[in-house]
Write a protein that holds these residues in place. Structure first.
Motif, PDB file in Angstrom:
ATOM      1  N   LYS B 264       0.761  -1.166   0.078  1.00  0.00           N
ATOM      2  CA  LYS B 264      -0.047   0.075   0.116  1.00  0.00           C
ATOM      3  C   LYS B 264       0.983   1.260   0.046  1.00  0.00           C
ATOM      4  CE  LYS B 264      -0.427   0.311   4.941  1.00  0.00           C
ATOM      5  NZ  LYS B 264      -1.306   0.329   6.168  1.00  0.00           N
ATOM      6  N   PRO B 265       0.469   2.493  -0.373  1.00  0.00           N
ATOM      7  CA  PRO B 265       1.239   3.541  -0.268  1.00  0.00           C
ATOM      8  C   PRO B 265       1.514   3.849   1.204  1.00  0.00           C
ATOM      9  CG  PRO B 265      -0.769   3.801  -1.765  1.00  0.00           C
ATOM     10  CD  PRO B 265      -0.867   2.820  -0.935  1.00  0.00           C
ATOM     11  N   ARG B 266       2.895   4.580   1.256  1.00  0.00           N
ATOM     12  CA  ARG B 266       3.195   4.870   2.381  1.00  0.00           C
ATOM     13  C   ARG B 266       2.460   6.026   3.042  1.00  0.00           C
ATOM     14  NH1 ARG B 266       9.425   5.235   0.836  1.00  0.00           N
ATOM     15  NH2 ARG B 266       9.695   7.081   2.247  1.00  0.00           N
ATOM     16  N   GLU B 267       2.135   6.018   4.320  1.00  0.00           N
ATOM     17  CA  GLU B 267       1.061   7.135   4.782  1.00  0.00           C
ATOM     18  C   GLU B 267       1.763   8.541   5.195  1.00  0.00           C
ATOM     19  OE1 GLU B 267      -0.035   4.888   7.971  1.00  0.00           O
ATOM     20  OE2 GLU B 267      -1.201   3.535   6.868  1.00  0.00           O
ATOM     21  N   ASP B 268       2.999   8.461   5.202  1.00  0.00           N
ATOM     22  CA  ASP B 268       3.652  10.011   5.162  1.00  0.00           C
ATOM     23  C   ASP B 268       4.097  10.644   4.067  1.00  0.00           C
ATOM     24  OD1 ASP B 268       5.490   8.058   4.486  1.00  0.00           O
ATOM     25  OD2 ASP B 268       7.039   8.608   5.482  1.00  0.00           O
ATOM     26  N   GLN B 269       3.030  10.606   3.246  1.00  0.00           N
ATOM     27  CA  GLN B 269       3.348  11.285   1.961  1.00  0.00           C
ATOM     28  C   GLN B 269       2.360  12.343   1.652  1.00  0.00           C
ATOM     29  OE1 GLN B 269       5.046   8.230  -1.026  1.00  0.00           O
ATOM     30  NE2 GLN B 269       3.577   7.276  -0.033  1.00  0.00           N
ATOM     31  N   ASP B 270       2.441  13.643   1.243  1.00  0.00           N
ATOM     32  CA  ASP B 270       1.668  14.569   0.800  1.00  0.00           C
ATOM     33  C   ASP B 270       1.385  14.453  -0.872  1.00  0.00           C
ATOM     34  OD1 ASP B 270       1.487  15.576   3.524  1.00  0.00           O
ATOM     35  OD2 ASP B 270       3.184  16.749   3.304  1.00  0.00           O
ATOM     36  N   ASP B 271       2.294  14.206  -1.275  1.00  0.00           N
ATOM     37  CA  ASP B 271       2.010  14.250  -2.989  1.00  0.00           C
ATOM     38  C   ASP B 271       1.244  13.076  -3.352  1.00  0.00           C
ATOM     39  OD1 ASP B 271       2.268  14.519  -5.440  1.00  0.00           O
ATOM     40  OD2 ASP B 271       4.488  15.030  -5.709  1.00  0.00           O
ATOM     41  N   HIS B 303      17.141   5.123  -3.932  1.00  0.00           N
ATOM     42  CA  HIS B 303      17.267   4.600  -5.440  1.00  0.00           C
ATOM     43  C   HIS B 303      16.628   3.121  -5.513  1.00  0.00           C
ATOM     44  CE1 HIS B 303      20.705   7.100  -7.235  1.00  0.00           C
ATOM     45  NE2 HIS B 303      19.655   7.626  -7.105  1.00  0.00           N
ATOM     46  N   ARG B 304      16.128   2.642  -4.116  1.00  0.00           N
ATOM     47  CA  ARG B 304      15.306   1.521  -4.123  1.00  0.00           C
ATOM     48  C   ARG B 304      14.138   1.524  -3.206  1.00  0.00           C
ATOM     49  NH1 ARG B 304      20.793   1.522  -3.623  1.00  0.00           N
ATOM     50  NH2 ARG B 304      21.913   0.141  -4.947  1.00  0.00           N
ATOM     51  N   ALA B 305      13.370   2.532  -3.582  1.00  0.00           N
ATOM     52  CA  ALA B 305      12.100   2.857  -3.298  1.00  0.00           C
ATOM     53  C   ALA B 305      11.336   1.832  -3.909  1.00  0.00           C
ATOM     54  CB  ALA B 305      11.492   4.335  -3.195  1.00  0.00           C
ATOM     55  N   LEU B 306      10.205   1.486  -3.204  1.00  0.00           N
ATOM     56  CA  LEU B 306       9.064   0.298  -3.704  1.00  0.00           C
ATOM     57  C   LEU B 306       8.057   1.130  -4.257  1.00  0.00           C
ATOM     58  CD1 LEU B 306       9.123  -2.054  -0.536  1.00  0.00           C
ATOM     59  CD2 LEU B 306      10.688  -2.083  -2.752  1.00  0.00           C
ATOM     60  N   THR B 307       7.735   0.652  -5.578  1.00  0.00           N
ATOM     61  CA  THR B 307       6.528   1.371  -6.267  1.00  0.00           C
ATOM     62  C   THR B 307       6.023   0.044  -7.034  1.00  0.00           C
ATOM     63  OG1 THR B 307       7.871   2.105  -7.996  1.00  0.00           O
ATOM     64  CG2 THR B 307       7.267   3.763  -6.292  1.00  0.00           C
ATOM     65  N   TRP B 308       5.085   0.306  -7.783  1.00  0.00           N
ATOM     66  CA  TRP B 308       4.561  -0.822  -8.593  1.00  0.00           C
ATOM     67  C   TRP B 308       3.313  -0.045  -9.519  1.00  0.00           C
ATOM     68  CZ3 TRP B 308       4.112  -1.086  -3.238  1.00  0.00           C
ATOM     69  CH2 TRP B 308       2.815  -0.335  -2.730  1.00  0.00           C
ATOM     70  N   GLY B 309       2.802  -0.840 -10.535  1.00  0.00           N
ATOM     71  CA  GLY B 309       1.788  -0.253 -11.546  1.00  0.00           C
ATOM     72  C   GLY B 309       2.396   0.015 -12.740  1.00  0.00           C
ATOM     73  N   TYR B 310       3.715  -0.157 -12.869  1.00  0.00           N
ATOM     74  CA  TYR B 310       4.377   0.375 -14.289  1.00  0.00           C
ATOM     75  C   TYR B 310       5.629  -0.555 -14.139  1.00  0.00           C
ATOM     76  CZ  TYR B 310       7.333   3.202 -11.266  1.00  0.00           C
ATOM     77  OH  TYR B 310       8.180   3.665 -10.342  1.00  0.00           O
ATOM     78  N   THR B 311       6.476  -0.436 -15.218  1.00  0.00           N
ATOM     79  CA  THR B 311       7.703  -0.848 -15.051  1.00  0.00           C
ATOM     80  C   THR B 311       8.796  -0.052 -15.103  1.00  0.00           C
ATOM     81  OG1 THR B 311       7.907  -0.935 -17.516  1.00  0.00           O
ATOM     82  CG2 THR B 311       7.125  -3.029 -16.973  1.00  0.00           C
ATOM     83  N   ASP B 363      -2.166   1.355  -9.343  1.00  0.00           N
ATOM     84  CA  ASP B 363      -1.204   2.270  -8.844  1.00  0.00           C
ATOM     85  C   ASP B 363      -1.813   3.752  -8.575  1.00  0.00           C
ATOM     86  OD1 ASP B 363      -1.735   2.772 -11.599  1.00  0.00           O
ATOM     87  OD2 ASP B 363       0.242   3.580 -12.065  1.00  0.00           O
ATOM     88  N   GLN B 364      -3.159   3.609  -8.886  1.00  0.00           N
ATOM     89  CA  GLN B 364      -3.654   5.129  -8.443  1.00  0.00           C
ATOM     90  C   GLN B 364      -4.020   5.167  -6.835  1.00  0.00           C
ATOM     91  OE1 GLN B 364      -7.297   4.457 -10.818  1.00  0.00           O
ATOM     92  NE2 GLN B 364      -6.798   5.778 -12.307  1.00  0.00           N
ATOM     93  N   ARG B 365      -3.685   6.525  -6.515  1.00  0.00           N
ATOM     94  CA  ARG B 365      -3.755   6.736  -5.233  1.00  0.00           C
ATOM     95  C   ARG B 365      -5.124   6.594  -4.617  1.00  0.00           C
ATOM     96  NH1 ARG B 365       0.072   8.280  -1.186  1.00  0.00           N
ATOM     97  NH2 ARG B 365      -0.754   9.432   0.484  1.00  0.00           N
ATOM     98  N   GLY B 366      -5.153   5.677  -3.506  1.00  0.00           N
ATOM     99  CA  GLY B 366      -6.387   5.536  -2.702  1.00  0.00           C
ATOM    100  C   GLY B 366      -6.893   3.979  -3.283  1.00  0.00           C
ATOM    101  N   ARG B 367      -6.344   3.542  -4.413  1.00  0.00           N
ATOM    102  CA  ARG B 367      -6.727   2.317  -4.741  1.00  0.00           C
ATOM    103  C   ARG B 367      -5.403   1.278  -5.104  1.00  0.00           C
ATOM    104  NH1 ARG B 367      -9.374   0.924  -8.888  1.00  0.00           N
ATOM    105  NH2 ARG B 367      -8.706   2.678 -10.311  1.00  0.00           N
ATOM    106  N   ALA B 368      -4.273   1.662  -4.425  1.00  0.00           N
ATOM    107  CA  ALA B 368      -3.071   1.291  -4.802  1.00  0.00           C
ATOM    108  C   ALA B 368      -2.473   0.164  -3.893  1.00  0.00           C
ATOM    109  CB  ALA B 368      -1.922   2.290  -5.117  1.00  0.00           C
TER     110      ALA B 368
END
Lengths: 108, 398
Positions: B264-271, B303-311, B363-368
């Protein structure tokens, strides 16, 4: 840097409180120099290493609900150079009207 | 003539003037500052200063700034553009240097580099110092000379970070950028090594500029720090996010253990747009381990932050975390620990897992958010192994 009337005016305003942070609007008011000319002078001073600059803390600007402002501080080199420049201006007839009140102010 | 004067002093004209200069000086100022180059600090400065002025003075002050912007912003911009045009017409096109010439002549590497390097430097230096230092089109060696001049107590001080670490960051950017360009060539060119980079610096005259002792010190620093700050080894190969290519230790890869991976997205992000994720590994007994980076690396976490929804590298990191755990290699604490083989490239299996699984996570915020069982991961691995060999080549159908 070429010694001009505006440069001496901005120099005097900066040296008025040499250790303080100087903000664009206040500096323009105190020096009596129009902002386009003043910004050119400030940029030249930055390039010469006479000034350093920075940005107002985000939290402080946020409290005031406005974007952060840029400030300028005299470096040690800047204090020396501007001190010399003002001293020379005092000896220069062209700047007499500008620096005379300062001299009078110091002597009284 | 009378009609013209009438129009100029007419009520609609006066109304427009009042509207623009009386009620919208902020909007006008924002248009004026566009005359400055994108990285110019005066863009922000003037907008910040507007609020310091009493409202009654603002329209006149904004009008003055047009003069400031024309001479301080537009003129240098045009001059820079003309300079770039002149430079590009008088120099050979550097972005099409062949792999052979890159390998044989280190100086070509640096010439090849100048456009991309200078541009990325300009942006990075703007980020670090908020202003004025490098501009696209600056020659690499001039940038470097200036940089070391600054470190030696020259005219410019680096406020945000030390000049030396800034230099290392720039060189690391450069090293990674060149190797990324070389890897994209068809056929892929041999990567630039740290030794080549150092040789190029020597050819470019850095030794003469800083003196032999300092040159040796810089070379040692580059050799040690630059690879550590990038995803590349000293040989110019991708060094991070590698799934081990050896077989997993016996008994540690157990599909029957009900392990789940959830993100899930980290909670400490404003963007909202550019969120980063966290992945939790939940094991029997509700034992949980949560990761925001993979592999964890104290010197280079971003450089090793975790994301998803794209390559991309973020999904690759997420894929590596899941695969390494599912295959029994554990979750290494640092890049040097188990599960990572320096000097290799991302394994074909990891690339496929990232492309077919991680890139498909929402990868959409709120549904990621997503969840995956270890069993599902291992089933995918078995299927992939059945269909591909270790190099990722499809096995012939029998």
């Amino acid at each position: 840097m070429r010694r001009t009337y505006a440069l001496v005016q901005v120099g005097l305003a900066l040296m008025d409180d040499a250790s303080a942070r100087h903000w664009g609007y206040e500096l323009s008011k105190r020096s009596g120099v129009r902002s386009p000319v003043m910004y050119r002078i400030l940029q030249n001073m930055l390039d010469e290493g006479w000034l350093s600059d920075g940005w107002e803390e985000q939290a402080r600007a946020g409290r005031a609900k406005r974007p952060p402002r840029r400030y300028y501080e005299l470096t040690d080199a800047g204090k020396i150079e501007l001190g010399a420049l003002i001293a020379e201006a005092r000896r220069d007839a062209r700047f007499r009207t500008l620096v005379a009140p300062q001299i009078a102010g110091i002597s009284t | 003539m009378g009609a013209v004067i009438f129009h100029v002093i007419s009520w609609p004209t006066l109304g427009c003037a009042l509207l623009v200069w009386g009620f919208a000086p902020g909007a006008v100022l924002r248009l004026i500052v566009l005359l400055y180059p994108r990285d110019h600090p005066r863009r922000r400065e003037l907008i910040g200063e507007l609020h310091a002025h009493p409202r009654i003075e603002r329209p006149f002050w904004v009008a003055e700034q047009l003069e400031t912007a024309l001479f301080g912003g537009l003129y240098p911009r045009i001059a820079r553009h003309l300079h770039r045009l002149t430079a590009s017409s008088s120099q050979p096109q550097t972005t099409e240097v062949s792999a052979a010439s890159l390998a044989s002549s280190p100086q070509n590497v640096y010439r090849h580099l100048q456009a991309g390097f200078a541009e990325s430097n300009a942006q990075r230096c703007v980020e670090y110092e908020d202003n004025r230092i490098f501009h696209p089109g600056d020659a690499f060696i001039d940038v470097l000379r200036w940089l070391w001049g600054g470190i030696e107590g020259g005219p410019v001080t680096v406020a945000a970070i030390s000049g030396e670490s800034l230099a290392c960051t720039l060189l690391a950017d450069h090293f990674a950028a060149v190797n990324a360009i070389l890897a994209e060539q068809e056929p892929p060119a041999a990567p630039m090594t740290i030794d080549e980079m150092i040789t190029g610096l020597g050819v470019a005259g850095l030794g003469r500029y800083v003196g032999p002792a300092e040159y040796q010190r810089i070379c040692a620093m580059i050799r040690e720090d630059v690879p550590a700050m990038t995803g590349y080894t000293a040989e110019g190969k991708l060094a991070h996010l590698i799934v081990p290519r050896q077989e997993p230790p016996a008994g540690t890869s157990d599909a029957s253990v009900p392990v789940t991976y959830s993100g899930k997205p980290r909670e400490d992000q404003d963007d909202v747009e550019t969120w980063l994720g966290q992945v939790t590994i939940t094991e029997p007994g509700d034992s949980r381990r949560t990761f925001t980076h993979y592999p964890e690396h104290p010197d280079d976490p971003d450089h090793r932050a975790l994301t998803w929804g794209y390559t991309g590298s973020g999904p690759l990191a997420t894929g590596a975390l899941i695969l390494n755990d599912a295959l029994g290699f554990g979750t290494p604490g640092t890049i040097d620990h188990a599960g990572v083989m320096p000097g290799g490239v991302p394994s074909p299996m990891l690339v496929a897992f990232t492309e077919y699984i991680v890139a498909k996570f929402p990868d959409q915020r709120g549904r990621a958010s997503w969840q995956l069982s270890r069993r599902a991961v291992l089933e995918w691995v078995s299927k992939w192994r059945a269909e591909n060999d270790a190099n990722g080549e499809a096995r012939p159908e029998t």
